[in-house]
Design a protein around this motif. Sequence first.
Motif, PDB file in Angstrom:
ATOM      1  N   THR A 131      -3.940 -59.637 -13.386  1.00 22.54           N
ATOM      2  CA  THR A 131      -3.986 -58.392 -13.063  1.00 22.54           C
ATOM      3  C   THR A 131      -2.504 -58.445 -12.156  1.00 22.54           C
ATOM      4  OG1 THR A 131      -5.043 -58.659 -10.999  1.00 22.54           O
ATOM      5  CG2 THR A 131      -6.070 -57.706 -12.464  1.00 22.54           C
ATOM      6  N   ASN A 132      -1.850 -59.300 -11.845  1.00 25.79           N
ATOM      7  CA  ASN A 132      -0.612 -59.321 -11.113  1.00 25.79           C
ATOM      8  C   ASN A 132      -0.927 -58.716  -9.782  1.00 25.79           C
ATOM      9  OD1 ASN A 132       2.084 -59.954 -10.615  1.00 25.79           O
ATOM     10  ND2 ASN A 132       2.780 -58.485 -11.802  1.00 25.79           N
ATOM     11  N   LYS A 133      -1.639 -58.987  -9.061  1.00 26.65           N
ATOM     12  CA  LYS A 133      -2.046 -58.077  -7.888  1.00 26.65           C
ATOM     13  C   LYS A 133      -0.929 -58.256  -6.745  1.00 26.65           C
ATOM     14  CE  LYS A 133      -4.663 -61.878  -5.689  1.00 26.65           C
ATOM     15  NZ  LYS A 133      -6.209 -62.108  -5.095  1.00 26.65           N
ATOM     16  N   HIS A 134       0.113 -59.285  -6.910  1.00 21.48           N
ATOM     17  CA  HIS A 134       0.885 -59.539  -5.874  1.00 21.48           C
ATOM     18  C   HIS A 134       2.373 -58.925  -6.368  1.00 21.48           C
ATOM     19  CE1 HIS A 134      -1.453 -62.040  -3.338  1.00 21.48           C
ATOM     20  NE2 HIS A 134      -1.719 -62.922  -4.488  1.00 21.48           N
ATOM     21  N   ARG A 135       2.197 -58.349  -7.611  1.00 20.39           N
ATOM     22  CA  ARG A 135       3.513 -57.538  -7.918  1.00 20.39           C
ATOM     23  C   ARG A 135       4.646 -58.319  -8.058  1.00 20.39           C
ATOM     24  NH1 ARG A 135      -0.703 -55.418  -8.125  1.00 20.39           N
ATOM     25  NH2 ARG A 135      -1.264 -53.041  -7.448  1.00 20.39           N
ATOM     26  N   TYR A 136       4.694 -59.538  -8.797  1.00 18.38           N
ATOM     27  CA  TYR A 136       5.606 -60.457  -9.276  1.00 18.38           C
ATOM     28  C   TYR A 136       6.640 -59.872 -10.353  1.00 18.38           C
ATOM     29  CZ  TYR A 136       3.656 -63.757  -5.892  1.00 18.38           C
ATOM     30  OH  TYR A 136       3.048 -64.345  -4.853  1.00 18.38           O
ATOM     31  N   VAL A 137       7.826 -60.079 -10.443  1.00 15.13           N
ATOM     32  CA  VAL A 137       8.737 -59.901 -11.556  1.00 15.13           C
ATOM     33  C   VAL A 137       8.927 -61.508 -11.917  1.00 15.13           C
ATOM     34  CG1 VAL A 137      11.000 -59.052 -12.467  1.00 15.13           C
ATOM     35  CG2 VAL A 137       9.569 -57.879 -10.760  1.00 15.13           C
ATOM     36  N   ILE A 138       8.725 -61.661 -13.270  1.00 13.65           N
ATOM     37  CA  ILE A 138       8.993 -62.872 -13.757  1.00 13.65           C
ATOM     38  C   ILE A 138      10.285 -63.151 -14.551  1.00 13.65           C
ATOM     39  CG2 ILE A 138       7.944 -64.992 -15.229  1.00 13.65           C
ATOM     40  CD1 ILE A 138       6.099 -63.967 -12.936  1.00 13.65           C
ATOM     41  N   ALA A 139      11.096 -63.956 -14.100  1.00 17.62           N
ATOM     42  CA  ALA A 139      12.454 -64.356 -14.801  1.00 17.62           C
ATOM     43  C   ALA A 139      12.271 -65.742 -15.464  1.00 17.62           C
ATOM     44  CB  ALA A 139      13.418 -64.509 -13.755  1.00 17.62           C
ATOM     45  N   THR A 140      12.090 -65.566 -16.837  1.00 16.92           N
ATOM     46  CA  THR A 140      12.031 -67.061 -17.522  1.00 16.92           C
ATOM     47  C   THR A 140      12.477 -66.941 -18.734  1.00 16.92           C
ATOM     48  OG1 THR A 140      10.083 -68.271 -18.710  1.00 16.92           O
ATOM     49  CG2 THR A 140       9.697 -65.844 -18.599  1.00 16.92           C
ATOM     50  N   GLN A 141      13.089 -68.171 -19.194  1.00 17.47           N
ATOM     51  CA  GLN A 141      13.594 -68.257 -20.708  1.00 17.47           C
ATOM     52  C   GLN A 141      12.536 -68.721 -21.663  1.00 17.47           C
ATOM     53  OE1 GLN A 141      16.483 -66.364 -20.361  1.00 17.47           O
ATOM     54  NE2 GLN A 141      17.362 -67.784 -21.731  1.00 17.47           N
ATOM     55  N   SER A 142      11.187 -69.031 -21.371  1.00 16.40           N
ATOM     56  CA  SER A 142      10.278 -69.583 -22.053  1.00 16.40           C
ATOM     57  C   SER A 142       9.760 -68.363 -22.912  1.00 16.40           C
ATOM     58  CB  SER A 142       9.102 -70.207 -21.347  1.00 16.40           C
ATOM     59  OG  SER A 142       8.160 -70.680 -22.011  1.00 16.40           O
ATOM     60  N   GLN A 143       9.916 -68.669 -24.251  1.00 23.41           N
ATOM     61  CA  GLN A 143       9.203 -67.791 -25.148  1.00 23.41           C
ATOM     62  C   GLN A 143       7.708 -67.650 -25.222  1.00 23.41           C
ATOM     63  OE1 GLN A 143      11.046 -65.692 -27.006  1.00 23.41           O
ATOM     64  NE2 GLN A 143       9.273 -64.634 -27.759  1.00 23.41           N
ATOM     65  N   GLU A 144       6.931 -68.990 -24.837  1.00 25.53           N
ATOM     66  CA  GLU A 144       5.655 -68.905 -25.083  1.00 25.53           C
ATOM     67  C   GLU A 144       5.084 -67.970 -23.523  1.00 25.53           C
ATOM     68  OE1 GLU A 144       4.482 -73.031 -25.113  1.00 25.53           O
ATOM     69  OE2 GLU A 144       5.219 -73.221 -27.153  1.00 25.53           O
ATOM     70  N   LEU A 145       5.741 -68.444 -22.597  1.00 25.72           N
ATOM     71  CA  LEU A 145       5.230 -67.716 -21.412  1.00 25.72           C
ATOM     72  C   LEU A 145       5.432 -66.195 -21.376  1.00 25.72           C
ATOM     73  CD1 LEU A 145       4.418 -67.924 -18.703  1.00 25.72           C
ATOM     74  CD2 LEU A 145       6.455 -68.377 -17.680  1.00 25.72           C
ATOM     75  N   ARG A 146       6.593 -65.685 -21.920  1.00 22.35           N
ATOM     76  CA  ARG A 146       6.760 -64.408 -21.866  1.00 22.35           C
ATOM     77  C   ARG A 146       5.760 -63.780 -22.986  1.00 22.35           C
ATOM     78  NH1 ARG A 146      12.640 -63.523 -24.000  1.00 22.35           N
ATOM     79  NH2 ARG A 146      12.725 -65.600 -24.432  1.00 22.35           N
ATOM     80  N   THR A 147       5.451 -64.416 -24.077  1.00 21.17           N
ATOM     81  CA  THR A 147       4.392 -63.755 -25.084  1.00 21.17           C
ATOM     82  C   THR A 147       3.118 -63.747 -24.214  1.00 21.17           C
ATOM     83  OG1 THR A 147       5.582 -64.851 -26.909  1.00 21.17           O
ATOM     84  CG2 THR A 147       2.912 -64.154 -27.163  1.00 21.17           C
ATOM     85  N   LYS A 148       2.667 -64.769 -23.587  1.00 27.11           N
ATOM     86  CA  LYS A 148       1.508 -64.848 -22.752  1.00 27.11           C
ATOM     87  C   LYS A 148       1.664 -63.606 -21.468  1.00 27.11           C
ATOM     88  CE  LYS A 148       0.082 -68.881 -21.823  1.00 27.11           C
ATOM     89  NZ  LYS A 148      -0.173 -70.154 -21.241  1.00 27.11           N
ATOM     90  N   LEU A 149       2.505 -63.562 -21.121  1.00 27.21           N
ATOM     91  CA  LEU A 149       2.543 -62.463 -19.946  1.00 27.21           C
ATOM     92  C   LEU A 149       2.484 -61.066 -20.384  1.00 27.21           C
ATOM     93  CD1 LEU A 149       5.273 -63.837 -17.464  1.00 27.21           C
ATOM     94  CD2 LEU A 149       2.975 -63.918 -17.352  1.00 27.21           C
ATOM     95  N   ARG A 150       2.878 -60.566 -21.658  1.00 33.55           N
ATOM     96  CA  ARG A 150       2.929 -59.468 -22.350  1.00 33.55           C
ATOM     97  C   ARG A 150       1.671 -58.825 -22.469  1.00 33.55           C
ATOM     98  NH1 ARG A 150       6.974 -61.468 -25.998  1.00 33.55           N
ATOM     99  NH2 ARG A 150       9.154 -60.942 -25.175  1.00 33.55           N
ATOM    100  N   ALA A 151       0.418 -59.750 -22.593  1.00 33.73           N
ATOM    101  CA  ALA A 151      -0.895 -59.228 -22.627  1.00 33.73           C
ATOM    102  C   ALA A 151      -1.227 -59.073 -21.356  1.00 33.73           C
ATOM    103  CB  ALA A 151      -1.608 -60.207 -23.175  1.00 33.73           C
TER     104      ALA A 151
END
Length: 267
Positions: free
Chosen positions: A110-130
């Motif tokens: 749920t991202n309860k701590h309200r983080y913004v993610i700065a990443t270049q990993s395509q796999e991680l971005r796909t996972k976080l979009r869900a």
Amino acid sequence: MRQKRAKAYRKLMSLYSMSFGFRQPYQVLVDSEMCKASIAQKLELNKQLGIVLQGSVKPMVTQCCIHELYLQGKDQQPAVDLAKTFERRKCNHREAIPGDDCLASVVGETNKHRYVIATQSQELRTKLRAIPAVPIVHINRSVMILEPPSKATLEAKESVEEKALHPSAPEIASLPSTVPDEPLKKKGPKGPNPLSVKKKKAKPPSAPKESKSEQHKNQIGEKRKRTDGDLAEQSRSPEESSGHKRKRRRKAHASSGGADDAGDHST
């Protein structure tokens, strides 16, 4: 940054702020790949993050990401030095795990701590979009980009707005009752202050009006009184009225004496 892009990013961050409670300074989790890309593109990471997110930022890094940079050899020492300038975020991993798995575990479901993610990993971005309410930043051709909201984020936003418009039965029961105990008074023109209003003085009872016949009788009575007074003056004795006569005689005597004196002087 172009004006249209800055306006779009400002609008997007206001969506996260109003619907999900994001506040400045924004907490930005940076992975090892982002540190390497910023060194390769010669970008000031702190400054670029502040421009993209349209506000103050607090870059953070986990121990697993720093350990991942150490494993890549001495060539990545500038990236390691950059990562050490960021605030450490405790990930509670006793043994280092890959950076993507570490960031995914920190964000949670749920991202309860309200983080913004700065990443270049395509796999991680796909996972976080869900996961709803997770802003994602990456570098594309030396330009830092804030991704548009994902489908899960938009659905969560609509559900939040729906709850705000139509609260559930338990929420309605928990709200304080707004019905007053006493009926509300109707608004209208107010009267004067009773303390500032003087009391009316009681008028003395008016004398009854006299009829025309009584008025005529009174006038006749007044005339009779006047005639009686005149008769009384006429009936006075000459002695009583001698005072006035003596004065007249003296005046006459004085006038006659003055005439005699004038005659003597003429002779």
